[in-house]
Design a protein around this motif. Structure first.
Motif, PDB file in Angstrom:
ATOM      1  N   UNK A 142      16.679  62.784  20.121  1.00 37.64           N
ATOM      2  CA  UNK A 142      15.425  62.388  19.474  1.00 37.64           C
ATOM      3  C   UNK A 142      15.476  60.925  19.029  1.00 37.64           C
ATOM      4  N   UNK A 143      16.640  60.489  18.513  1.00 35.41           N
ATOM      5  CA  UNK A 143      16.780  59.091  18.085  1.00 35.41           C
ATOM      6  C   UNK A 143      16.598  58.139  19.266  1.00 35.41           C
ATOM      7  N   UNK A 144      17.233  58.463  20.403  1.00 34.28           N
ATOM      8  CA  UNK A 144      17.116  57.608  21.577  1.00 34.28           C
ATOM      9  C   UNK A 144      15.683  57.600  22.101  1.00 34.28           C
ATOM     10  N   UNK A 145      15.039  58.761  22.070  1.00 27.77           N
ATOM     11  CA  UNK A 145      13.657  58.838  22.523  1.00 27.77           C
ATOM     12  C   UNK A 145      12.763  57.935  21.680  1.00 27.77           C
ATOM     13  N   UNK A 146      12.951  57.950  20.361  1.00 24.45           N
ATOM     14  CA  UNK A 146      12.149  57.107  19.473  1.00 24.45           C
ATOM     15  C   UNK A 146      12.384  55.634  19.763  1.00 24.45           C
ATOM     16  N   UNK A 147      13.638  55.271  20.035  1.00 28.10           N
ATOM     17  CA  UNK A 147      13.956  53.883  20.350  1.00 28.10           C
ATOM     18  C   UNK A 147      13.276  53.441  21.640  1.00 28.10           C
ATOM     19  N   UNK A 148      13.313  54.305  22.649  1.00 30.91           N
ATOM     20  CA  UNK A 148      12.692  53.965  23.926  1.00 30.91           C
ATOM     21  C   UNK A 148      11.174  53.863  23.795  1.00 30.91           C
ATOM     22  N   UNK A 149      10.578  54.785  23.028  1.00 33.15           N
ATOM     23  CA  UNK A 149       9.131  54.744  22.825  1.00 33.15           C
ATOM     24  C   UNK A 149       8.709  53.411  22.220  1.00 33.15           C
ATOM     25  N   UNK A 150       9.514  52.922  21.262  1.00 35.82           N
ATOM     26  CA  UNK A 150       9.160  51.695  20.552  1.00 35.82           C
ATOM     27  C   UNK A 150       9.237  50.457  21.440  1.00 35.82           C
ATOM     28  N   UNK A 195      23.437  67.021  19.174  1.00 35.59           N
ATOM     29  CA  UNK A 195      22.924  66.500  20.442  1.00 35.59           C
ATOM     30  C   UNK A 195      21.418  66.281  20.369  1.00 35.59           C
ATOM     31  N   UNK A 196      20.706  67.266  19.825  1.00 34.30           N
ATOM     32  CA  UNK A 196      19.244  67.152  19.763  1.00 34.30           C
ATOM     33  C   UNK A 196      18.817  65.983  18.875  1.00 34.30           C
TER      34      UNK A 196
END
Length: 334
Positions: A58-66, A53-54
């Motif tokens: 983290x993967x989704x967070x990186x995608x959104x940041x970009x 889950x973590x």
């Protein structure tokens, strides 16, 4: 101002590494029990599930940041714009802001140095610290005329410095200061300190406003609509933070001056975020990503964008603790 005096003014401005399991087992030839090694090689499936889950989070967070642009980050004395794959940095404060705030810190510094030493004879070490600080203050006093203060500001800095030097000389002479005398000193400096803070606040607001407007004028209407701002600072100035107040007004967010809790509505778009103890842009961007994910989760699971911005256990905890107090399972200390 010459280099020496500038240095004197600046002088007034006031990992944890975690060893992995293999490192721990290697220390001093330590031999791990067989059962411990088995547990490491075959982790609890719940731990593995949580780790998965973590990782997905983290993967989704990186995608959104970009994909989030434009983003403005204000941390420390810098303001940074990320837009169209470019990073632009500018100063968030002016030299005059620094000068006003630094001199206003004189009484605060003396209070910190003396507050735990009242009503007792001071040691030679403590007195030497006061002498060194007096030298710094004296150098700044000699440089005041070169700082281009207004006449009113110049008089005010002179009063702050004069009272501070007078206190130091009194303590050096008697080698002792009463708690009441120190309190009278702080009260005597209060109005001039607040006046400096007012001037410094206007300096910072003007600096932020100038930079924000210069960036926004080159943006498209769509970019302006999607600007997000992260303000990073320490815990203590969170309530009423100057940059938060400015950007809430500039972004047409609800502005009510000082406030206890920012962004409490269920449909919060999180255009403006306060990062507590966030002091670099990488952490600020990561925090923005976290806010966006949690707002999306809150909306889709609870119809409340704010729900994940407080403890998920909070509602249940409130009910359970209330019951336990009522049944006297939890007895408040008397």
């Amino acid at each position: 101002m010459d280099k020496f005096n500038k240095n004197c003014l600046l002088s007034l401005i006031v990992v944890i590494g975690v060893l992995n399991v293999n490192q721990v087992f290697a220390l001093d030839g330590y031999q791990a029990p067989l059962e411990t090694i088995k547990n490491i090689e075959q982790p609890d499936p719940l731990i593995a599930l949580n780790a998965s889950f973590r990782s997905a989070y983290a993967d989704l967070r990186s995608q959104l940041q970009a994909t989030q642009t434009p983003v403005i980050i204000q941390v420390g004395d810098k303001i940074i714009l990320f837009n169209k794959g470019m990073r632009t940095e500018s100063m968030a404060i002016s030299p005059r802001y620094t000068e006003l705030k630094t001199i206003a810190h004189l009484p605060l510094a003396l209070y910190v140095m003396l507050s735990n030493e009242t009503n007792k004879v001071m040691t030679d070490v403590q007195l030497d610290k006061l002498r060194d600080y007096r030298t710094l203050i004296g150098s700044v006093s000699n440089a005041l005329a070169t700082l281009n203060f207004s006449s009113e500001q110049l008089d005010r800095q002179g009063r702050l410095i004069k009272r501070s030097l007078s206190l130091i000389d009194t303590v050096l002479s008697h080698k002792i200061i009463s708690k009441d005398a120190l309190h009278q000193f702080t009260l005597s400096q209060r109005d001039d300190c607040l006046a400096n803070m007012s001037d410094a606040a206007e300096e910072q607001i003007n600096t932020l406003d100038h930079q924000f407007k210069s960036w926004v004028k080159d943006m498209t209407p769509e970019e302006r609509q999607h600007i997000r701002v992260v303000v990073g600072a320490s815990h203590m100035p969170r309530i009423g933070n100057l940059a938060m107040q400015y950007f809430s007004a500039a972004l047409a967010e609800n502005f009510e001056g000082r406030y206890v809790e920012e962004g409490s509505s269920k449909d919060n778009s999180f255009r403006l975020i306060y990062g507590e103890n966030v002091f670099d842009e990488e952490k600020a961007l990561r925090l923005l990503g976290t806010h966006l994910i949690d707002a999306d989760i809150g909306t889709n699971f609870f119809n409340d964008a704010q729900r994940m911005h407080r403890d998920l256990l909070s509602d249940a905890a409130e009910k359970i603790i209330g019951k336990k107090i009522k049944s006297k399972e939890i007895v408040p200390l008397q």
